[in-house]
Design an enzyme around this catalytic site. Sequence first.
Site, PDB file in Angstrom:
ATOM      1  N   ASP A 257      -9.183  -2.863 -12.251  1.00  0.00           N
ATOM      2  CA  ASP A 257      -8.166  -3.095 -13.279  1.00  0.00           C
ATOM      3  C   ASP A 257      -8.784  -3.286 -14.667  1.00  0.00           C
ATOM      4  OD1 ASP A 257      -5.518  -2.962 -12.418  1.00  0.00           O
ATOM      5  OD2 ASP A 257      -5.634  -4.902 -11.413  1.00  0.00           O
TER       6      ASP A 257
ATOM      7  N   GLN B  99      -2.765  -7.925  -7.247  1.00  0.00           N
ATOM      8  CA  GLN B  99      -1.516  -7.536  -7.904  1.00  0.00           C
ATOM      9  C   GLN B  99      -0.920  -8.730  -8.664  1.00  0.00           C
ATOM     10  OE1 GLN B  99      -0.213  -4.275  -7.777  1.00  0.00           O
ATOM     11  NE2 GLN B  99       1.144  -5.074  -9.358  1.00  0.00           N
TER      12      GLN B  99
ATOM     13  N   LYS C 239       0.407   2.881  -5.411  1.00  0.00           N
ATOM     14  CA  LYS C 239      -1.066   2.886  -5.394  1.00  0.00           C
ATOM     15  C   LYS C 239      -1.582   3.366  -4.033  1.00  0.00           C
ATOM     16  CE  LYS C 239      -1.157  -0.733  -8.856  1.00  0.00           C
ATOM     17  NZ  LYS C 239      -1.192  -2.174  -9.154  1.00  0.00           N
TER      18      LYS C 239
END
Length: 271
Positions: free
Chosen positions: A116, A93, A50
């Site tokens: 997300d 995460q 990322k």
Amino acid sequence: MKEIKEYVKDKKIELKEKFDSFKEKYDIEPSLVIVQIGDNDASNTYIRGKIKDSNELNVKATHLKYETMTEGELLSLIDKLNNDKDVHGVLVQLPLPKNISEEKVKRRISPLKDVDGFNEYSTVVPCTPMGIITYLKEENVLIQGKNALVIGRSNIVGLPMAKCLLDANASVTIVHSKTPLSELKDYVKKADIIVSATGKYKMLDSTFEFKSDAILIDVGMNRDEEGKLCGDLEKGLPVKFQSPVPGGVGLLTRVSIFTNLLKLMNENLNK
Ligand code: NDP
């Protein structure tokens, strides 16, 4: 159909241009904060990817990594990031250590910054289904009126994937661990598009009968007998297209973080 690697390469060029022109037009530096608790190997790898993507796209990425944290501390950090006007995207995460509720964390990230797409009020689609449906559409796969089979029903992949396919007017079937094998075989036989998201190595193999023009999208991230990264599907199935693992859906998921970030930045301009 273009290979996913090639498609993602082009997609990144397009996204970089969009981020650059956003920056120039509004004098705002796009910024993404990635929060990590612990030192999970897979998470370290995903985060490295990322950050690499952020650098390529001229997006400022800040990686906040903590050995441990209480749930309260993490929720306070999220509140702080939610209120920081210089932060445009917040990503925590997963998986999180057992002492922290993932559901509470997903709910706490502001929908305005939830790249997300995990918050139930989010305006963006979770990254994996978002990446897959965009790829299928942009590669001109006919979805309308086709039989789509989604294997798996999680909130972050299976269910939103089914919704995306339904929204694109496919006839959608969702199967899961309680679906009898004989039924699964029947569904597979009739499917034009199959998305497998189970985390079960060789979920589908050559003992299944496929349509020769079927499109297979493999979301799974598993390890084979030799410990190598592999998907849910046996390699080389007799179909028109089968996405590889590695080098497949993972790349689409990663690029969708930035599609979502750009969408949120545009939506939030006047808020
Ligand atoms: P979950 O474990 O949350 O869900 C798995 C789903 O698969 C469940 O709905 C389960 O059914 C179903 N399932 C399990 N076994 C079978 C079976 N034998 N037959 C049919 N269905 C079955 O996983 P996720 O949805 O989060 O992820 C799925 C996979 O995708 C994992 O390998 C994960 O690592 C990978 N992944 C990859 C991403 C990428 O970017 N490439 C992103 C996200 C996930 P039931 O509900 O009945 O238990």
